[in-house]
Design a protein around this motif. Structure first.
Motif, short mmCIF file in Angstrom:
data_model
loop_
_atom_site.label_atom_id
_atom_site.label_comp_id
_atom_site.label_asym_id
_atom_site.label_seq_id
_atom_site.Cartn_x
_atom_site.Cartn_y
_atom_site.Cartn_z
N GLN A 1 -19.86 -57.48 -72.24
CA GLN A 1 -20.48 -56.47 -71.38
C GLN A 1 -20.15 -56.73 -69.92
N MET A 2 -20.25 -57.97 -69.50
CA MET A 2 -19.98 -58.29 -68.10
C MET A 2 -18.53 -58.03 -67.73
N GLU A 3 -17.63 -58.26 -68.66
CA GLU A 3 -16.21 -58.02 -68.38
C GLU A 3 -15.92 -56.54 -68.21
N GLY A 4 -16.81 -55.68 -68.68
CA GLY A 4 -16.62 -54.25 -68.53
C GLY A 4 -17.26 -53.69 -67.27
N VAL A 5 -17.90 -54.54 -66.47
CA VAL A 5 -18.61 -54.10 -65.28
C VAL A 5 -17.65 -53.96 -64.10
N ARG A 6 -17.85 -52.90 -63.36
CA ARG A 6 -17.11 -52.70 -62.11
C ARG A 6 -18.14 -52.35 -61.06
N VAL A 7 -18.14 -53.05 -59.92
CA VAL A 7 -19.11 -52.83 -58.86
C VAL A 7 -18.46 -51.98 -57.78
N VAL A 8 -19.16 -50.88 -57.43
CA VAL A 8 -18.65 -49.95 -56.42
C VAL A 8 -19.71 -49.79 -55.35
N ASP A 9 -19.30 -49.88 -54.07
CA ASP A 9 -20.25 -49.69 -52.97
C ASP A 9 -20.47 -48.20 -52.71
N PRO A 10 -21.40 -47.86 -51.83
CA PRO A 10 -21.71 -46.44 -51.58
C PRO A 10 -20.52 -45.61 -51.10
N GLU A 11 -19.50 -46.24 -50.51
CA GLU A 11 -18.32 -45.51 -50.06
C GLU A 11 -17.28 -45.35 -51.17
N GLY A 12 -17.55 -45.88 -52.33
CA GLY A 12 -16.63 -45.76 -53.45
C GLY A 12 -15.60 -46.87 -53.54
N ASP B 1 -14.18 -50.48 -54.55
CA ASP B 1 -14.40 -51.48 -55.60
C ASP B 1 -14.75 -52.81 -54.93
N VAL B 2 -15.95 -53.29 -55.15
CA VAL B 2 -16.39 -54.57 -54.58
C VAL B 2 -16.75 -55.56 -55.69
N THR B 3 -16.08 -55.43 -56.82
CA THR B 3 -16.30 -56.34 -57.93
C THR B 3 -15.97 -57.76 -57.47
N PRO B 4 -16.83 -58.73 -57.75
CA PRO B 4 -16.56 -60.11 -57.33
C PRO B 4 -15.21 -60.60 -57.85
N ALA B 5 -14.53 -61.38 -57.02
CA ALA B 5 -13.20 -61.87 -57.36
C ALA B 5 -13.20 -62.67 -58.66
N LYS B 6 -14.24 -63.46 -58.87
CA LYS B 6 -14.29 -64.27 -60.09
C LYS B 6 -14.31 -63.37 -61.33
N LEU B 7 -15.04 -62.28 -61.30
CA LEU B 7 -15.09 -61.36 -62.42
C LEU B 7 -13.73 -60.68 -62.61
N LYS B 8 -13.07 -60.33 -61.52
CA LYS B 8 -11.73 -59.72 -61.62
C LYS B 8 -10.75 -60.70 -62.26
N ARG B 9 -10.85 -61.99 -61.89
CA ARG B 9 -9.96 -62.99 -62.48
C ARG B 9 -10.21 -63.11 -63.98
N VAL B 10 -11.46 -63.14 -64.37
CA VAL B 10 -11.80 -63.26 -65.79
C VAL B 10 -11.26 -62.06 -66.55
N LYS B 11 -11.43 -60.87 -65.99
CA LYS B 11 -10.91 -59.66 -66.63
C LYS B 11 -9.39 -59.75 -66.79
N GLY B 12 -8.71 -60.21 -65.75
CA GLY B 12 -7.25 -60.34 -65.79
C GLY B 12 -6.79 -61.33 -66.82
N GLU B 13 -7.50 -62.45 -66.93
CA GLU B 13 -7.14 -63.47 -67.91
C GLU B 13 -7.30 -62.94 -69.32
N ASN B 14 -8.36 -62.20 -69.55
CA ASN B 14 -8.62 -61.67 -70.90
C ASN B 14 -7.66 -60.54 -71.25
N ASN B 15 -7.23 -59.76 -70.29
CA ASN B 15 -6.29 -58.68 -70.58
C ASN B 15 -4.90 -59.21 -70.90
N ARG B 16 -4.54 -60.33 -70.30
CA ARG B 16 -3.23 -60.92 -70.61
C ARG B 16 -3.18 -61.46 -72.03
N GLY B 17 -4.34 -61.88 -72.54
CA GLY B 17 -4.39 -62.45 -73.88
C GLY B 17 -4.33 -61.41 -74.97
N HIS B 18 -4.52 -60.12 -74.63
CA HIS B 18 -4.54 -59.07 -75.66
C HIS B 18 -3.24 -58.39 -75.77
#
Length: 78
Positions: free
Chosen positions: A48-59, A61-78
């Motif tokens: 669930q957390m890997e599917g989260v994207r954080v967006v500020d009021p201006e639109g 993407d302010v997703t934390p860098a650590k979460l972006k890295r985790v998402k990237g690592e998991n996408n490379r494995g698939h």
């Protein structure tokens, strides 16, 4: 998640441990079921957390860098 049968068994063992106590075999079964439940819960939560994207009021993407890295690592494995 766990099957309904396993969840009911966890609850049954929990109730029994509070009233009569558990045999050694039941205590081991309870511990194994709890570990299985936690493993599945953590896996589900992580997905669930890997599917989260954080967006500020201006639109932006302010997703934390650590979460972006985790998402990237998991996408490379698939």
């Amino acid at each position: 998640m766990l099957s309904q049968e396993k969840i009911e068994r966890i609850n049954e063992l929990s109730r029994r441990s509070k009233t009569k106590g558990l045999s050694d075999e039941e205590a081991e079964e309870q511990q194994n079921l709890r570990q299985e439940y936690l493993q599945k819960f953590r896996s589900s939560f992580k997905s669930q957390m890997e599917g989260v994207r954080v967006v500020d009021p201006e639109g932006q993407d302010v997703t934390p860098a650590k979460l972006k890295r985790v998402k990237g690592e998991n996408n490379r494995g698939h």
